[in-house]
Scaffold this motif. Structure first.
Motif, PDB file in Angstrom:
ATOM      1  N   TYR A  82       0.827  -1.207   0.000  1.00 57.93           N
ATOM      2  CA  TYR A  82       0.000   0.000   0.000  1.00 57.93           C
ATOM      3  C   TYR A  82       0.863   1.259   0.000  1.00 57.93           C
ATOM      4  O   TYR A  82       0.554   2.246  -0.671  1.00 57.93           O
ATOM      5  N   TYR A  83       1.947   1.236   0.768  1.00 59.23           N
ATOM      6  CA  TYR A  83       2.821   2.410   0.825  1.00 59.23           C
ATOM      7  C   TYR A  83       3.366   2.746  -0.563  1.00 59.23           C
ATOM      8  O   TYR A  83       3.355   3.904  -0.991  1.00 59.23           O
ATOM      9  N   HIS A 122      10.626  -1.564   5.983  1.00 58.97           N
ATOM     10  CA  HIS A 122       9.518  -0.599   6.034  1.00 58.97           C
ATOM     11  C   HIS A 122       8.853  -0.665   7.407  1.00 58.97           C
ATOM     12  O   HIS A 122       8.581  -1.744   7.922  1.00 58.97           O
ATOM     13  N   GLU A 123       8.587   0.512   7.979  1.00 57.88           N
ATOM     14  CA  GLU A 123       7.969   0.573   9.307  1.00 57.88           C
ATOM     15  C   GLU A 123       6.594   1.228   9.233  1.00 57.88           C
ATOM     16  O   GLU A 123       6.353   2.094   8.392  1.00 57.88           O
ATOM     17  N   TYR A 124       5.726   0.814  10.130  1.00 64.58           N
ATOM     18  CA  TYR A 124       4.388   1.383  10.242  1.00 64.58           C
ATOM     19  C   TYR A 124       3.993   1.376  11.708  1.00 64.58           C
ATOM     20  O   TYR A 124       4.739   0.901  12.572  1.00 64.58           O
ATOM     21  N   HIS A 125       2.821   1.909  12.013  1.00 63.83           N
ATOM     22  CA  HIS A 125       2.375   2.021  13.402  1.00 63.83           C
ATOM     23  C   HIS A 125       1.304   0.974  13.705  1.00 63.83           C
ATOM     24  O   HIS A 125       0.598   0.510  12.806  1.00 63.83           O
ATOM     25  N   VAL A 126       1.170   0.646  14.971  1.00 63.43           N
ATOM     26  CA  VAL A 126       0.175  -0.332  15.407  1.00 63.43           C
ATOM     27  C   VAL A 126      -0.548   0.188  16.656  1.00 63.43           C
ATOM     28  O   VAL A 126       0.087   0.731  17.569  1.00 63.43           O
ATOM     29  N   ILE A 127      -1.864   0.051  16.667  1.00 65.40           N
ATOM     30  CA  ILE A 127      -2.667   0.358  17.854  1.00 65.40           C
ATOM     31  C   ILE A 127      -3.416  -0.908  18.243  1.00 65.40           C
ATOM     32  O   ILE A 127      -4.137  -1.480  17.424  1.00 65.40           O
ATOM     33  N   ARG A 128      -3.231  -1.343  19.474  1.00 61.44           N
ATOM     34  CA  ARG A 128      -3.967  -2.489  20.015  1.00 61.44           C
ATOM     35  C   ARG A 128      -5.044  -1.924  20.936  1.00 61.44           C
ATOM     36  O   ARG A 128      -4.739  -1.412  22.021  1.00 61.44           O
ATOM     37  N   LEU A 129      -6.289  -2.006  20.496  1.00 61.10           N
ATOM     38  CA  LEU A 129      -7.368  -1.321  21.212  1.00 61.10           C
ATOM     39  C   LEU A 129      -7.473  -1.731  22.676  1.00 61.10           C
ATOM     40  O   LEU A 129      -7.854  -0.926  23.529  1.00 61.10           O
ATOM     41  N   TRP A 130      -7.149  -2.977  22.986  1.00 59.56           N
ATOM     42  CA  TRP A 130      -7.277  -3.445  24.366  1.00 59.56           C
ATOM     43  C   TRP A 130      -6.239  -2.803  25.293  1.00 59.56           C
ATOM     44  O   TRP A 130      -6.319  -2.973  26.507  1.00 59.56           O
ATOM     45  N   GLU A 131      -5.310  -2.048  24.723  1.00 60.19           N
ATOM     46  CA  GLU A 131      -4.325  -1.330  25.533  1.00 60.19           C
ATOM     47  C   GLU A 131      -4.652   0.163  25.653  1.00 60.19           C
ATOM     48  O   GLU A 131      -3.988   0.898  26.379  1.00 60.19           O
ATOM     49  N   VAL A 132      -5.670   0.604  24.939  1.00 61.58           N
ATOM     50  CA  VAL A 132      -6.035   2.022  24.924  1.00 61.58           C
ATOM     51  C   VAL A 132      -6.955   2.331  26.102  1.00 61.58           C
ATOM     52  O   VAL A 132      -7.968   1.648  26.295  1.00 61.58           O
ATOM     53  N   PRO A 133      -6.649   3.358  26.912  1.00 62.76           N
ATOM     54  CA  PRO A 133      -7.525   3.734  28.030  1.00 62.76           C
ATOM     55  C   PRO A 133      -8.932   4.068  27.543  1.00 62.76           C
ATOM     56  O   PRO A 133      -9.104   4.758  26.531  1.00 62.76           O
ATOM     57  N   THR A 134      -9.925   3.571  28.251  1.00 68.40           N
ATOM     58  CA  THR A 134     -11.317   3.780  27.849  1.00 68.40           C
ATOM     59  C   THR A 134     -11.666   5.251  27.697  1.00 68.40           C
ATOM     60  O   THR A 134     -12.326   5.654  26.729  1.00 68.40           O
ATOM     61  N   GLU A 135     -11.224   6.059  28.648  1.00 64.59           N
ATOM     62  CA  GLU A 135     -11.569   7.487  28.630  1.00 64.59           C
ATOM     63  C   GLU A 135     -11.117   8.161  27.345  1.00 64.59           C
ATOM     64  O   GLU A 135     -11.757   9.109  26.867  1.00 64.59           O
ATOM     65  N   GLU A 136     -10.044   7.677  26.766  1.00 63.67           N
ATOM     66  CA  GLU A 136      -9.507   8.260  25.535  1.00 63.67           C
ATOM     67  C   GLU A 136     -10.485   8.112  24.377  1.00 63.67           C
ATOM     68  O   GLU A 136     -10.537   8.966  23.478  1.00 63.67           O
ATOM     69  N   LEU A 137     -11.263   7.039  24.404  1.00 59.79           N
ATOM     70  CA  LEU A 137     -12.195   6.761  23.314  1.00 59.79           C
ATOM     71  C   LEU A 137     -13.599   7.280  23.587  1.00 59.79           C
ATOM     72  O   LEU A 137     -14.474   7.197  22.717  1.00 59.79           O
ATOM     73  N   LEU A 138     -13.806   7.823  24.766  1.00 59.39           N
ATOM     74  CA  LEU A 138     -15.111   8.390  25.106  1.00 59.39           C
ATOM     75  C   LEU A 138     -15.162   9.898  24.901  1.00 59.39           C
ATOM     76  O   LEU A 138     -16.191  10.521  25.085  1.00 59.39           O
TER      77      LEU A 138
END
Length: 249
Positions: A82-83, A122-138
């Motif tokens: 894709y890049y 080639h490098e890219y970023h990763v987000i694992r939702l189960w590590e994201v604080p709930t308040e951040e998504l509210l």
């Protein structure tokens, strides 16, 4: 995952990209900027099949977001592919790539952030939702559907809070779409009874997303029924033909 489930996540991703790109980009990049959705066909190459891909374009950046329920070995190579496709068309823009994993896993693939080939890295970023604080998504409407998959020991309580935030949304169409998106993603961690108890089903049914998913399921069901019917007819025909052959013999 079945094709129907893939379609659900595709629809949810497109809905968020179309309606809440600012919320999504601000969360990922930490900056608020005007983005428009970029269709894969604009790359002038055959699109790559992926579970849920979002391409966003601004004056200076291209953001490639890929949603995955579970890790796959081909993800790193797909990000490279894709890049290169994006860079070939948008050489003057910065390209930011991120894979967002929805379902908690211990697979080391979910921590992989680069693709290393003999003469290419080639490098890219990763987000694992189960590590994201709930308040951040509210904090933002566009992130509410993901909150139930965040870092919590009580997803039911989180979905209850999500439902409360959705009730504050004044636009009825937006409210129904957010409810439907939240309900579908909540299905990864909660049962249907719990989801329907917290998110009013009549609101979800008004959603364009919900209707598209339902229509897709009906179409798929009809096609499967037709295929099954043809197969049964063919089997019956062969058996009758074999029986007739035996009688003649």
């Amino acid at each position: 995952l079945s094709d129907r489930i893939r379609v659900m996540y595709d629809n949810i991703s497109k809905f968020i990209a179309d309606n809440f790109s600012k919320d999504l980009v601000e969360w990922i990049l930490g900056e608020r900027e005007e983005f428009t959705q970029l269709e894969p066909k604009e790359l002038q190459l055959a699109p790559i099949r992926a579970d849920s891909v979002i391409l966003l374009k601004s004056k200076e950046k291209i953001v490639h977001i890929e949603f995955q329920t579970l890790p796959k070995k081909e993800i790193p190579l797909r990000m490279v592919d894709y890049y290169l496709r994006l860079y070939r068309v948008y050489t003057e823009k910065d390209i930011y790539q991120v894979v967002i994993y929805l379902t908690k896993t211990q697979s080391p693939l979910a921590w992989q952030t680069k693709c290393e080939l003999p003469q290419l890295k080639h490098e890219y970023h990763v987000i694992r939702l189960w590590e994201v604080p709930t308040e951040e998504l509210l904090k933002s409407k566009g992130l509410l559907p993901f909150a139930v998959l965040s870092k919590t020991d009580n997803p039911e309580k989180v979905l209850e809070r999500v439902a409360q935030e959705i009730e504050k949304v004044r636009d009825e169409e937006e409210k129904s779409n957010l409810a439907a998106a939240s309900g579908v993603l909540a299905g990864l961690v909660l049962d249907k009874i719990t989801i329907n108890k917290l998110l009013r089903e009549e609101i979800m049914k008004e959603s364009v997303i919900y209707q598209e998913i339902y229509a897709t399921g009906e179409t798929k069901g009809r096609r499967e029924g037709e295929i099954k019917g043809r197969r049964e007819g063919e089997i019956k025909g062969r058996r009758e033909g074999e029986a007739n052959l035996v009688i003649r013999l």
